[in-house]
Design a protein around this motif. Structure first.
Motif, PDB file in Angstrom:
ATOM      1  N   GLU A   6       0.697  -1.156  -0.039  1.00 46.97           N
ATOM      2  CA  GLU A   6       0.011   0.137   0.053  1.00 46.97           C
ATOM      3  C   GLU A   6       1.062   1.253   0.047  1.00 46.97           C
ATOM      4  O   GLU A   6       1.962   1.350   0.316  1.00 46.97           O
ATOM      5  CB  GLU A   6      -0.829  -0.148   1.378  1.00 46.97           C
ATOM      6  N   SER A   7       0.398   2.405  -0.502  1.00 45.86           N
ATOM      7  CA  SER A   7       0.810   3.690  -0.548  1.00 45.86           C
ATOM      8  C   SER A   7      -0.079   4.649  -0.574  1.00 45.86           C
ATOM      9  O   SER A   7      -1.158   4.305  -0.701  1.00 45.86           O
ATOM     10  CB  SER A   7       1.891   3.794  -1.635  1.00 45.86           C
ATOM     11  N   GLY A   8       0.370   5.787  -0.182  1.00 43.30           N
ATOM     12  CA  GLY A   8      -0.739   7.044  -0.323  1.00 43.30           C
ATOM     13  C   GLY A   8      -1.441   7.703   1.091  1.00 43.30           C
ATOM     14  O   GLY A   8      -1.959   8.557   0.842  1.00 43.30           O
ATOM     15  N   GLY A   9      -1.032   7.045   2.013  1.00 50.53           N
ATOM     16  CA  GLY A   9      -1.499   7.493   3.382  1.00 50.53           C
ATOM     17  C   GLY A   9      -0.649   8.697   3.660  1.00 50.53           C
ATOM     18  O   GLY A   9       0.374   9.172   3.175  1.00 50.53           O
ATOM     19  N   GLY A  10      -1.085   9.286   4.835  1.00 53.25           N
ATOM     20  CA  GLY A  10      -0.457  10.554   5.319  1.00 53.25           C
ATOM     21  C   GLY A  10      -1.551  11.452   6.338  1.00 53.25           C
ATOM     22  O   GLY A  10      -2.479  11.012   6.808  1.00 53.25           O
ATOM     23  N   LEU A  11      -1.090  12.538   6.633  1.00 54.63           N
ATOM     24  CA  LEU A  11      -1.964  13.459   7.393  1.00 54.63           C
ATOM     25  C   LEU A  11      -2.847  14.446   6.634  1.00 54.63           C
ATOM     26  O   LEU A  11      -2.070  15.056   5.691  1.00 54.63           O
ATOM     27  CB  LEU A  11      -0.914  14.185   8.473  1.00 54.63           C
ATOM     28  N   VAL A  12      -3.972  14.401   6.978  1.00 54.99           N
ATOM     29  CA  VAL A  12      -4.944  15.530   6.166  1.00 54.99           C
ATOM     30  C   VAL A  12      -5.939  16.079   7.089  1.00 54.99           C
ATOM     31  O   VAL A  12      -6.199  15.669   8.063  1.00 54.99           O
ATOM     32  CB  VAL A  12      -5.763  14.656   4.985  1.00 54.99           C
ATOM     33  N   LEU A  18      -7.835  12.098   0.194  1.00 54.72           N
ATOM     34  CA  LEU A  18      -6.446  11.064  -0.129  1.00 54.72           C
ATOM     35  C   LEU A  18      -6.798  10.179  -0.974  1.00 54.72           C
ATOM     36  O   LEU A  18      -7.851   9.439  -1.091  1.00 54.72           O
ATOM     37  CB  LEU A  18      -5.876  10.656   1.491  1.00 54.72           C
ATOM     38  N   ARG A  19      -5.890   9.752  -1.826  1.00 56.09           N
ATOM     39  CA  ARG A  19      -6.122   8.396  -2.526  1.00 56.09           C
ATOM     40  C   ARG A  19      -5.000   7.329  -2.365  1.00 56.09           C
ATOM     41  O   ARG A  19      -3.769   7.565  -2.454  1.00 56.09           O
ATOM     42  CB  ARG A  19      -5.960   8.647  -4.007  1.00 56.09           C
ATOM     43  N   LEU A  20      -5.493   6.279  -1.876  1.00 60.66           N
ATOM     44  CA  LEU A  20      -4.558   5.196  -1.452  1.00 60.66           C
ATOM     45  C   LEU A  20      -4.447   4.233  -2.713  1.00 60.66           C
ATOM     46  O   LEU A  20      -5.350   4.083  -3.289  1.00 60.66           O
ATOM     47  CB  LEU A  20      -5.243   4.252  -0.200  1.00 60.66           C
ATOM     48  N   SER A  21      -3.207   3.729  -2.860  1.00 60.29           N
ATOM     49  CA  SER A  21      -2.889   2.741  -3.732  1.00 60.29           C
ATOM     50  C   SER A  21      -2.344   1.421  -3.266  1.00 60.29           C
ATOM     51  O   SER A  21      -1.869   1.434  -2.198  1.00 60.29           O
ATOM     52  CB  SER A  21      -1.904   3.285  -4.870  1.00 60.29           C
ATOM     53  N   CYS A  22      -2.651   0.374  -3.984  1.00 60.60           N
ATOM     54  CA  CYS A  22      -2.126  -0.855  -3.513  1.00 60.60           C
ATOM     55  C   CYS A  22      -1.694  -1.511  -4.774  1.00 60.60           C
ATOM     56  O   CYS A  22      -2.547  -1.887  -5.895  1.00 60.60           O
ATOM     57  CB  CYS A  22      -3.382  -1.590  -2.953  1.00 60.60           C
ATOM     58  N   SER A  71     -11.431   1.181  -6.685  1.00 62.05           N
ATOM     59  CA  SER A  71     -11.278   1.012  -7.862  1.00 62.05           C
ATOM     60  C   SER A  71     -10.249   0.116  -8.379  1.00 62.05           C
ATOM     61  O   SER A  71      -9.652  -0.027  -7.475  1.00 62.05           O
ATOM     62  CB  SER A  71     -11.345   2.421  -8.788  1.00 62.05           C
ATOM     63  N   ARG A  72     -10.110  -0.443  -9.436  1.00 63.14           N
ATOM     64  CA  ARG A  72      -9.079  -1.035  -9.785  1.00 63.14           C
ATOM     65  C   ARG A  72      -8.595  -0.765 -11.255  1.00 63.14           C
ATOM     66  O   ARG A  72      -9.372  -0.520 -12.115  1.00 63.14           O
ATOM     67  CB  ARG A  72      -9.202  -2.579  -9.647  1.00 63.14           C
ATOM     68  N   ASP A  73      -7.447  -0.996 -11.640  1.00 67.21           N
ATOM     69  CA  ASP A  73      -6.938  -1.019 -13.207  1.00 67.21           C
ATOM     70  C   ASP A  73      -6.210  -2.398 -13.293  1.00 67.21           C
ATOM     71  O   ASP A  73      -4.956  -2.460 -12.803  1.00 67.21           O
ATOM     72  CB  ASP A  73      -5.903   0.352 -13.037  1.00 67.21           C
ATOM     73  N   ASN A  74      -6.810  -3.097 -13.818  1.00 68.71           N
ATOM     74  CA  ASN A  74      -6.240  -4.458 -13.886  1.00 68.71           C
ATOM     75  C   ASN A  74      -5.092  -4.459 -14.700  1.00 68.71           C
ATOM     76  O   ASN A  74      -4.077  -5.179 -14.840  1.00 68.71           O
ATOM     77  CB  ASN A  74      -7.264  -5.429 -14.351  1.00 68.71           C
ATOM     78  N   ALA A  75      -5.027  -3.637 -15.991  1.00 69.49           N
ATOM     79  CA  ALA A  75      -3.850  -3.379 -16.770  1.00 69.49           C
ATOM     80  C   ALA A  75      -2.566  -3.018 -16.013  1.00 69.49           C
ATOM     81  O   ALA A  75      -1.625  -3.535 -16.462  1.00 69.49           O
ATOM     82  CB  ALA A  75      -4.350  -2.477 -18.115  1.00 69.49           C
ATOM     83  N   TYR A  80      -7.170   0.853  -5.997  1.00 72.42           N
ATOM     84  CA  TYR A  80      -7.244   2.382  -5.276  1.00 72.42           C
ATOM     85  C   TYR A  80      -8.441   2.427  -4.365  1.00 72.42           C
ATOM     86  O   TYR A  80      -9.354   1.917  -4.421  1.00 72.42           O
ATOM     87  CB  TYR A  80      -7.424   3.435  -6.483  1.00 72.42           C
ATOM     88  N   LEU A  81      -7.965   3.414  -3.469  1.00 72.30           N
ATOM     89  CA  LEU A  81      -9.258   3.834  -2.670  1.00 72.30           C
ATOM     90  C   LEU A  81      -9.183   5.444  -2.508  1.00 72.30           C
ATOM     91  O   LEU A  81      -8.199   5.962  -1.800  1.00 72.30           O
ATOM     92  CB  LEU A  81      -8.942   3.368  -1.026  1.00 72.30           C
ATOM     93  N   GLN A  82      -9.932   5.948  -3.171  1.00 73.06           N
ATOM     94  CA  GLN A  82     -10.221   7.254  -3.108  1.00 73.06           C
ATOM     95  C   GLN A  82     -11.120   7.873  -1.889  1.00 73.06           C
ATOM     96  O   GLN A  82     -12.334   7.302  -1.749  1.00 73.06           O
ATOM     97  CB  GLN A  82     -11.084   7.906  -4.507  1.00 73.06           C
ATOM     98  N   MET A  83     -10.390   8.521  -1.074  1.00 77.34           N
ATOM     99  CA  MET A  83     -11.334   8.999   0.184  1.00 77.34           C
ATOM    100  C   MET A  83     -11.503  10.617   0.147  1.00 77.34           C
ATOM    101  O   MET A  83     -10.438  11.279   0.120  1.00 77.34           O
ATOM    102  CB  MET A  83     -10.306   8.511   1.295  1.00 77.34           C
ATOM    103  N   ASN A  84     -12.740  11.044   0.129  1.00 83.26           N
ATOM    104  CA  ASN A  84     -12.951  12.281   0.286  1.00 83.26           C
ATOM    105  C   ASN A  84     -13.805  12.694   1.365  1.00 83.26           C
ATOM    106  O   ASN A  84     -14.455  11.964   2.169  1.00 83.26           O
ATOM    107  CB  ASN A  84     -13.874  12.820  -1.007  1.00 83.26           C
ATOM    108  N   SER A  85     -13.945  14.018   1.800  1.00 86.50           N
ATOM    109  CA  SER A  85     -14.649  14.283   2.831  1.00 86.50           C
ATOM    110  C   SER A  85     -14.248  13.626   4.167  1.00 86.50           C
ATOM    111  O   SER A  85     -15.081  13.135   5.027  1.00 86.50           O
ATOM    112  CB  SER A  85     -16.106  14.152   2.838  1.00 86.50           C
ATOM    113  N   LEU A  86     -13.004  13.510   4.313  1.00 89.64           N
ATOM    114  CA  LEU A  86     -12.309  12.551   5.438  1.00 89.64           C
ATOM    115  C   LEU A  86     -12.690  13.300   6.840  1.00 89.64           C
ATOM    116  O   LEU A  86     -12.699  14.423   6.948  1.00 89.64           O
ATOM    117  CB  LEU A  86     -10.815  12.459   5.332  1.00 89.64           C
ATOM    118  N   LYS A  87     -12.967  12.313   7.848  1.00 91.90           N
ATOM    119  CA  LYS A  87     -13.296  12.826   9.223  1.00 91.90           C
ATOM    120  C   LYS A  87     -12.323  12.278  10.163  1.00 91.90           C
ATOM    121  O   LYS A  87     -11.646  11.058   9.851  1.00 91.90           O
ATOM    122  CB  LYS A  87     -14.519  11.956   9.382  1.00 91.90           C
ATOM    123  N   PRO A  88     -11.942  12.678  11.443  1.00 92.74           N
ATOM    124  CA  PRO A  88     -11.448  12.249  12.218  1.00 92.74           C
ATOM    125  C   PRO A  88     -11.537  10.814  12.608  1.00 92.74           C
ATOM    126  O   PRO A  88     -10.382  10.104  12.854  1.00 92.74           O
ATOM    127  CB  PRO A  88     -11.377  13.260  13.642  1.00 92.74           C
TER     128      PRO A  88
END
Length: 124
Positions: A6-12, A18-22, A71-75, A80-88
């Motif tokens: 995994e990648s894409g984590g952080g402080l927001v 944030l968008r996480l990738s795997c 979502s996924r990109d098989n190619a 992916y995990l697109q995360m919007n309106s993040l909450k504590p």
């Protein structure tokens, strides 16, 4: 042992995105149903979202529905995990997981492959 990365984590800040990738080095994600789980300190690992092999069928936890998109990109062999309106309360370690089955499931025990996790912290 095959493992996801995994990648894409952080402080927001609250309300941010944030968008996480795997990635799946060594095996083909296209043959697997995939999911994201998360675990906050002192709590059990919980289901976040799952996606079928085709990417057409998805399932979300009620707590993230309408805010997160899996979502996924098989190619590219990526998830992916697109995360919007993040909450504590979204603060947690996020894990991607894969299983060699066509069926989606929210049960973590039924996923054979896991990553090490990426930390997401939502704070002002």
């Amino acid at each position: 042992q095959l493992q996801l990365v995994e990648s894409g984590g952080g402080l927001v800040e609250p309300g941010g995105s944030l968008r996480l990738s795997c990635a799946a080095p060594g095996f083909t994600l296209a043959y697997h149903a995939i999911a994201w789980f998360r675990q906050a300190p002192g709590k059990e690992r919980e289901f976040v979202a799952a996606c079928s092999q085709s990417g057409i069928t998805t399932n979300y936890a009620d707590s993230v529905k309408g805010r997160f998109t899996i979502s996924r990109d098989n190619a590219k062999n990526l998830l992916y995990l697109q995360m919007n309106s993040l909450k504590p309360e979204d603060t947690a370690m996020y894990y991607c997981a894969a299983r060699t089955s066509l069926a989606l499931t929210t049960n973590a025990l039924l996923y054979q492959y896991w990553g090490q996790g990426t930390q997401v912290t939502v704070s002002s």
